[in-house]
Design a protein around this motif. Structure first.
Motif, short mmCIF file in Angstrom:
data_model
loop_
_atom_site.label_atom_id
_atom_site.label_comp_id
_atom_site.label_asym_id
_atom_site.label_seq_id
_atom_site.Cartn_x
_atom_site.Cartn_y
_atom_site.Cartn_z
N VAL A 79 10.31 80.61 -6.97
CA VAL A 79 10.37 81.61 -5.91
C VAL A 79 9.70 81.10 -4.64
O VAL A 79 8.76 80.31 -4.69
CB VAL A 79 9.73 82.96 -6.34
N ASN A 80 10.20 81.60 -3.53
CA ASN A 80 9.68 81.27 -2.21
C ASN A 80 8.33 81.98 -2.03
O ASN A 80 8.16 83.13 -2.41
CB ASN A 80 10.68 81.77 -1.16
N VAL A 101 6.99 78.03 -4.31
CA VAL A 101 7.22 76.90 -3.41
C VAL A 101 7.24 77.37 -1.95
O VAL A 101 7.42 78.56 -1.67
CB VAL A 101 8.54 76.17 -3.75
N ASP A 102 7.03 76.44 -1.05
CA ASP A 102 6.97 76.73 0.38
C ASP A 102 8.32 76.64 1.07
O ASP A 102 8.38 76.35 2.26
CB ASP A 102 5.98 75.77 1.06
N GLU A 108 19.96 72.69 -2.24
CA GLU A 108 19.71 71.67 -1.21
C GLU A 108 18.21 71.37 -1.10
O GLU A 108 17.79 70.21 -1.11
CB GLU A 108 20.23 72.14 0.15
N ASN A 109 17.41 72.44 -1.00
CA ASN A 109 15.96 72.24 -0.85
C ASN A 109 15.31 71.73 -2.12
O ASN A 109 14.35 70.95 -2.06
CB ASN A 109 15.31 73.55 -0.40
N GLU A 142 23.20 66.77 -2.54
CA GLU A 142 22.82 65.37 -2.69
C GLU A 142 21.88 64.96 -1.57
O GLU A 142 22.14 65.18 -0.39
CB GLU A 142 24.06 64.49 -2.68
N TRP A 143 20.75 64.36 -1.97
CA TRP A 143 19.79 63.77 -1.05
C TRP A 143 20.02 62.28 -1.08
O TRP A 143 20.06 61.67 -2.16
CB TRP A 143 18.37 64.10 -1.52
N LEU A 144 20.19 61.66 0.10
CA LEU A 144 20.36 60.21 0.19
C LEU A 144 19.24 59.61 1.02
O LEU A 144 18.93 60.10 2.11
CB LEU A 144 21.71 59.86 0.85
N ALA A 145 18.67 58.52 0.55
CA ALA A 145 17.58 57.87 1.27
C ALA A 145 18.00 57.47 2.67
O ALA A 145 17.25 57.65 3.63
CB ALA A 145 17.08 56.65 0.49
#
Length: 149
Positions: A79-80, A101-102, A108-109, A142-145
């Protein structure tokens, strides 16, 4: 030496709620998340070394992801922090595993959060290439470096 990417898949069950969202996901609900972690590096070139030819031993990667992500997230409720303290207190009375979480806990997050955590635990010579987090069988973030340098 060529750069090689290696990927390992993981699975966990987690619930979340999207604070202030204008649709059904404002309600507490869960997902069967599938997670793919891809690393990039040069395979070890040390004939005779037990890890010769490996970017990273899959069992070492498994240990990092299981201890830092899966064991913390599996069967938890995320939860936020913007949810009221009163509501959070009520949730904690019914669940032992409430992750506050903040950020808005969207897929996505959460993918970006996982990337932040894992980058702190990888050996220096190995880089995180991508985090792919499936919320459903047809939807993922998807997170990409290369997009986050």
């Amino acid at each position: 030496m060529p750069k090689i990417r290696v990927t390992k898949r993981f699975h966990f069950e987690m619930a979340h709620t999207l604070h202030g969202y204008d649709g059904l996901c404002r309600n507490i609900h869960g997902h069967s998340y599938n997670l793919e972690i891809t690393l990039i590096g040069e395979p070890r070139n040390q004939p005779g070394h037990p890890k010769d030819g490996m970017v990273m031993d899959f069992s070492d990667l498994k240990h990092i992801v299981k201890s830092q992500i899966v064991s913390r997230f599996d069967h938890a409720l995320m939860v936020n922090r913007l949810v009221s303290e009163e509501q959070i207190a009520l949730l904690q009375k019914t669940s032992e595993r409430v992750l506050i979480v903040d950020f808005q806990p969207t897929t996505e997050n959460i993918a970006a959060y996982i990337a932040d955590i894992l980058q702190q635990h990888l050996p220096e010579e190995i880089s995180l290439f991508s985090v792919r987090l499936f919320e459903t069988v047809t939807s993922f973030a998807e997170w990409l470096a290369e997009d986050n340098d």
